[in-house]
Design a protein around this motif. Structure first.
Motif, PDB file in Angstrom:
ATOM      1  N   MET B 297      72.220   0.497 -88.907  1.00 31.69           N
ATOM      2  CA  MET B 297      73.503   0.422 -88.202  1.00 31.69           C
ATOM      3  C   MET B 297      73.958   1.793 -87.731  1.00 31.69           C
ATOM      4  N   ARG B 305      66.651   2.381 -84.557  1.00 34.38           N
ATOM      5  CA  ARG B 305      67.344   1.234 -85.127  1.00 34.38           C
ATOM      6  C   ARG B 305      66.345   0.111 -85.407  1.00 34.38           C
ATOM      7  N   TYR B 427      73.802  -4.907 -86.429  1.00 35.26           N
ATOM      8  CA  TYR B 427      73.100  -3.843 -85.711  1.00 35.26           C
ATOM      9  C   TYR B 427      72.309  -4.330 -84.514  1.00 35.26           C
TER      10      TYR B 427
END
Lengths: 494, 504, 125
Positions: B297, B305, B427
């Motif tokens: 996140m 990510r 995320y």
């Protein structure tokens, strides 16, 4: 008729060829003679190995004087294996040496170089094939003296070869003298010099102090010769400044023969029933071996000259060999012997690469390696292959050695040692990868572009690389012989 | 052609392919043709084996005896069959994508790239079909070595450093931990053959089983169990098709596949359950799961990510294995397939975005979705699969994992899995959301009036100059996105394929 | 230690003394020729050790005369001849090396040679 005399032929042929080579003024002729002799010794060693694996021990009495009064040549699986290594490496090195020596040594001295080479080969082979303790000393000194000369011949390139040879001479002589003191003391107590006879006669007098002192002298003397840490100080300089072909040959064979002799003395002559042996192995040799593995690998990481780096790596690898037999189990001894073979292949290939680099670039330092991945692709690819083998990646010969070593330590219940073995392997990743990164990921320093190494250097290198891979994929031959040899050595202790 | 030959061909085909790629390096189109041809041949070969396997055959072949008692041998079993199908199938898709990406970005060293890819797939096949742990380890190491040139492809200083992390961590764990575990197993049991029900029961002191399990689990560095996960984000320095390969097809899947094989065929599910040796692993996997999601996140770089997301998703598989129940194992195994399909989609999309816009940071990607609808559409589907929402395949694996947790009496894990899904939403969905809904960077009303320039000429009106990525970069993610959906409906077949591994 | 242990084993004390002296010279002296001298002394002590083993109490020279006699052991002498030859070869080689080193460095003192090497290395860098 010939097959009966194979053990002595192994030594006589190179020995007689040596003075012959002095008279051959032209280097090319001297080379041809040496190469033919080397092939002959290789064929003899193959024949001996085959006979020993199918039959049993070969016992040959020199001049038909029966042992233990006469000198006996005794070939079993242990020394047949080592003979194969020495003669095999010699045969592969010689085509390489022709070009390498021609560029590094004066034309007038080249035939003398080959003379000393033949003497060195004689000494190493004799040391291994003999079954007599003093005969071993004689051949040990023959090989050592010729080695000192061979190392000193690197003086044309770098004068430090002379001081390196001198230090090697002083230390090597002390080692050999210690060895002969030990043999003398043993003779004093038992009245015999024949190895098999010594084995049976030592047993009843094991607790005698003289025997203990003899044991100490022999271990120390041979320890100097095989560069056991901390008696290794001669090795880095000798390997770094000797002519490239000499380094290849020495790295692959000289210390191996000394390791063999130590194993022979420890396990055949003194035997595993000797309690001092057990103490020595566990409390002296094993810790020193582990120290060698770590200290030498660590020092290797910081070397600028790659030959020195590999020299220190060799010291670490010798530590592995000693660690293997310090377990005093069949697996451990087999691991030592397998690593003897495998290391010869690995280091042989790696030093050959360095010799090729030295030929093209003048030196083999980390700076001269920069960008070489593009300019000498085949040469550096061989280095990567040898390097992966040194690290112990599967499908190479180094993996087989590591496997057996870890198996031996886990079998003996010593899992901390197993952890140490793999930890020191990871140090090898660091110093090998330094070179790989320099070769492939750095830009070449501005200067002349170099050509790829000539085929006369590349072919022997790739022969060794191919052997690395072949015996890594099919380790049947090496493991069978080594296990058989280990069984003989352990069994002799009864 | 006998079964044994066909099986051996799974190794030989990519090998010959690699050699041919090297030889045709001068003519790029021919070379690309060789890659695609090899990939298709391999997939057909694996499909044929699958057909035989469905009919009850168990193709096996011994390639070579390396050391006494240790042979390089291949054998088909359900887990391996699944992984083999995934790897060979996705290689075709990945090759198409690679062609588009490498040409679109005018990358260098393409011959080396395709050759190493072929050898990496060879290693993956070897891992998939390994009959014993020895063979698996050999191909596992081959995979590490062959993917190193792919990771350092760009040859920058950063690539060099990441390469060191990659090689150091993977070789360190495999030589330092896994090899010791394998030799230990060999000495204790005398064999390394994968056997149903495991080979350790009765041969090893129960006290040391957790330690042996630990050596294996941490030794399988490719499964990215914390704290040995750092190589995964480091490997992002590689071109995106490599990341797609690493994070979906070969490397990480090989890692968790190995974890599954070790748990099912070396330890044995019942043995683990009886000794409770894997209970610590449940917690470590859960920790990795959550920690990686939280780190994900915080990352603005899209590939970073996704990398941490992968670390998290891999621990789903490890969790499934650690639960030591049939449903947990099946859930974990399904996750291998589902995550592969989902993650490769996400990475393909990330690469497509980079090829079209040279943007790597998520905060720069506002409004791109409107201009690149296909890419972002595929991304959405992949994201939903990873999050675990129907009708995407990922929902099934999550379902079975939760069932497995319940079976093992680890109700906390059900909570962990649910929290993880929420984190996944946190995320992944913002990327899609900002892509479709947020105003474009640089235009009035944008979140950041001053656009951050990362590898792109930052000027207002930027969005209007961008089009969809080249076709070869967009079609593959669409294919794999469709695969995510398809897997939802074919989950039953997958279940039936995997179920035999849980029967004693 | 009694009278017998000192005077009776006098030869062995001499051997030890020579061995240690030789060894000490090798280690402590920086002059390359002196090191070789030390090495020679060291090796000589070994020769003495072997020869001492050979005597048999009441034995005579080992020459066959046809009558049964007690002979001293000839084998150690043979071994020592070999060792002496090895020693000569080593000394010759060592001295040859010293000559070449002198030619290359202009000195046969170890510390001066080391300094010359370090200076040369500095230039290379």
């Amino acid at each position: 008729m010939i097959s009966h005399h194979l053990p002595i032929l192994q030594v006589i042929v190179p020995l007689l060829a040596a003075p012959l080579s002095v008279f051959l003024r032209r280097a090319a002729l001297a080379w041809y003679l040496t190469f033919l002799v080397s092939i002959a010794t290789f064929l003899v060693s193959i024949a001996l190995l085959e006979r020993v694996m199918t039959g049993g021990v070969i016992s040959y009495a020199l001049g038909d004087w029966a042992a233990p009064y006469g000198i006996e040549y005794r070939v079993d699986a242990v020394n047949a294996f080592v003979l194969l290594i020495i003669s095999g490496i010699s045969t592969v090195v010689l085509p390489y040496a022709r070009t390498s020596v021609a560029s590094e040594i004066d034309a007038g001295s080249q035939s003398l170089f080959y003379t000393c080479y033949l003497l060195c080969l004689t000494g190493l082979l004799g040391m291994v094939v003999t079954g007599d303790a003093f005969n071993a000393f004689v051949f040990l000194e023959i090989s050592s003296l010729s080695t000192y000369v061979l190392v000193a011949m690197g003086a044309k390139r770098d004068r430090r070869a002379l001081t390196a040879a001198y230090s090697y001479l002083v230390m090597g002589t002390i080692g050999a003298t210690f060895f002969v003191i030990g043999v003398g003391l043993l003779y004093m107590m038992t009245g015999t010099l024949n190895m098999a006879d010594l084995a049976s006669r030592i047993q009843p007098i094991e607790s005698n102090r003289t025997v203990l002192v003899a044991f100490a002298f022999i271990v120390t003397g041979l320890g100097l010769k095989l560069a056991l840490f901390p008696l290794h100080l001669w090795l880095p300089n000798a390997y770094a400044f000797a002519p490239s072909a000499v380094t290849v040959f020495l790295a692959a064979t000289a210390t191996k023969a000394a390791v063999y002799l130590l194993i022979r003395f420890l396990f055949t002559i003194f035997g595993t029933g000797y309690d001092i042996l057990g103490l020595t192995l566990a409390y002296l040799l094993m810790p020193l071996a582990i120290l060698a593995m770590f200290a030498a690998s660590t020092v290797a990481i910081f070397q600028v000259d790659i030959k020195r780096m590999l020299a220190y790596s060799s010291i670490a690898q010798i530590g592995y060999m000693i660690l293997g037999f310090s377990f005093a189990t069949v697996t451990g001894l087999a691991a030592s012997l397998i690593h003897l073979f495998n290391h010869a292949l690995m280091k042989g290939a790696l030093f050959m690469v360095l010799g090729a680099v030295a030929l093209r670039k003048g030196t083999a330092s980390i700076d001269s390696m920069r960008g070489l991945g593009r300019q000498m692709p085949w040469t550096m690819a061989a280095f990567v292959a040898g390097g992966l083998s040194l690290i112990g990646v599967p499908l190479t010969v180094g993996f087989v050695s590591k496997w057996y070593l870890v198996a031996a330590s886990l079998e003996s219940g010593m899992w901390p040692i197993a952890v140490l073995i793999v930890a020191s392997s990871l140090l090898a990743v660091v110093y090998v990868w330094r070179v790989v990164e320099a070769a492939y990921l750095s830009d070449a320093p501005d200067g002349r572009r170099v050509e790829e190494a000539p085929p006369s250097l590349l072919v022997p290198t790739y022969l060794l690389v191919a052997a690395n891979v072949y015996f890594g994929i099919d380790a049947g031959l090496t493991t069978r012989v080594a296990t058989r040899a280990a069984g003989i050595l352990m069994g002799a202790g009864e | 052609m006998s079964d044994a030959t066909t099986l051996a061909l799974t190794i030989v085909i990519p090998l010959i392919g690699a050699v041919l790629i090297g030889l045709t390096g001068r003519s790029p189109n021919l070379r690309e043709g060789v890659t695609l041809g090899t990939a298709s041949l391999l997939f057909l070969d694996v499909l044929w084996l699958f057909g035989q396997f469905q009919e009850g055959a168990e193709p096996a072949v011994v390639l070579r005896e390396v050391m006494p008692g240790l042979a390089l041998a291949l054998r088909i079993e359900p887990l391996g069959m699944m992984f083999g199908l995934i790897a060979s199938g996705l290689w075709i898709v990945n090759s198409l994508y690679s062609i588009g990406y490498m040409r679109g970005n005018r990358e260098g060293h393409q011959t080396r790239y395709y050759m190493c890819f072929a050898i990496a797939i060879l290693s993956a096949m070897g891992i998939a079909f390994a009959a014993n742990m020895f063979t698996l380890f050999i191909f596992y190491e081959m995979l590490t070595v062959s993917t190193y040139p792919l990771v350092i492809h760009k040859e920058t200083e950063e690539a060099r450093r990441s390469g060191r992390t990659y090689l150091g961590l993977l070789l360190g764990t495999s030589i330092g931990l896994q090899m010791v575990a394998i030799i230990w197993t060999w000495i204790a049991t005398g064999t390394l053959d994968f056997t149903k029900g495991g080979i350790l029961a009765g041969r090893i002191d129960e006290v040391v089983v957790p330690a042996l399990l630990g050596l294996y689990m941490f030794g399988i560095g490719k499964a990215a169990l914390m704290p040995f996960h750092r190589w995964l984000p480091a490997a992002m320095v590689a071109p995106t098709p490599v990341s797609a390969l690493l994070h979906a097809v070969a490397v990480v899947k090989a890692g968790v596949f190995t974890v599954m094989k070790v748990v099912v065929y070396i330890f044995g599910i019942d043995f683990l359950a009886a000794t409770g040796a894997s209970r610590w692993l449940v917690w470590v996997a859960a920790f990795t799961l959550l920690a990686a999601s939280i780190i994900a996140m915080t990352k603005d770089n899209l590939k970073a990510r996704l990398a941490y997301s992968t670390v998290s998703q891999l621990s789903y598989v490890i969790l499934g294995a650690a639960l030591a129940t049939s449903l947990g194992v099946i859930g974990g195994s399904m996750q291998i397939a589902m995550h592969a399909m989902g993650k490769i989609t996400l990475f393909f999309c990330a690469g497509a975005i980079y090829t079209a816009t040279h943007k790597t940071e998520i905060s720069d990607m506002d409004g791109l979705g409107r201009v690149m609808p296909f890419t972002y559409g595929a991304f959405l589907i992949g994201a939903l699969s990873v999050i675990g929402l129907p009708p995407m395949g990922g929902s099934w694996s999550k379902w079975y994992l939760m069932l497995g947790a319940a079976d093992a009496g680890q109700l906390v894990m059900i909570g962990v899995l649910m929290v993880s899904s929420l984190l996944n939403v946190a995320y992944l969905l913002p990327v899609v959301g900002r892509g479709f809904l947020a105003p474009a960077a640089g235009s009035p009303g944008a979140r950041d009036p001053v656009p951050r320039a990362v590898g792109a000429a930052a000027a207002p009106g930027l969005v209007t100059g961008i089009r969809e990525a080249p076709a070869l970069c967009v079609v593959p993610p669409l294919i794999t996105a469709a695969g995510c959906v398809a897997l939802f409906f074919y989950a039953d077949s997958l279940y039936r394929l995997l179920e035999p591994i849980t029967r004693p | 230690m009694g009278f017998d242990d000192v005077l009776g084993l006098f030869n062995y004390w001499a051997i030890i003394f020579l061995m240690m002296t030789g060894f000490y010279v090798v280690v402590s002296r920086g002059n390359l020729v002196k090191k070789i001298v030390g090495l020679n002394i060291f090796q000589t002590s070994v020769f003495l050790l072997y020869i001492c083993i050979g005597t048999v109490a009441g034995g005579t020279a080992p020459i066959l005369t046809g009558q049964p006699e007690v002979y001293s052991n000839p084998l150690p002498h043979v071994l020592i001849l070999t060792a002496i030859v090895v020693g000569i070869a080593t000394t010759a080689l060592g001295l040859a090396l010293v000559v070449r080193i002198n030619y290359a460095y202009g000195s046969i003192e170890e510390d001066q040679i080391q300094k010359a090497d370090e200076a040369a290395e500095f230039e290379e860098d």
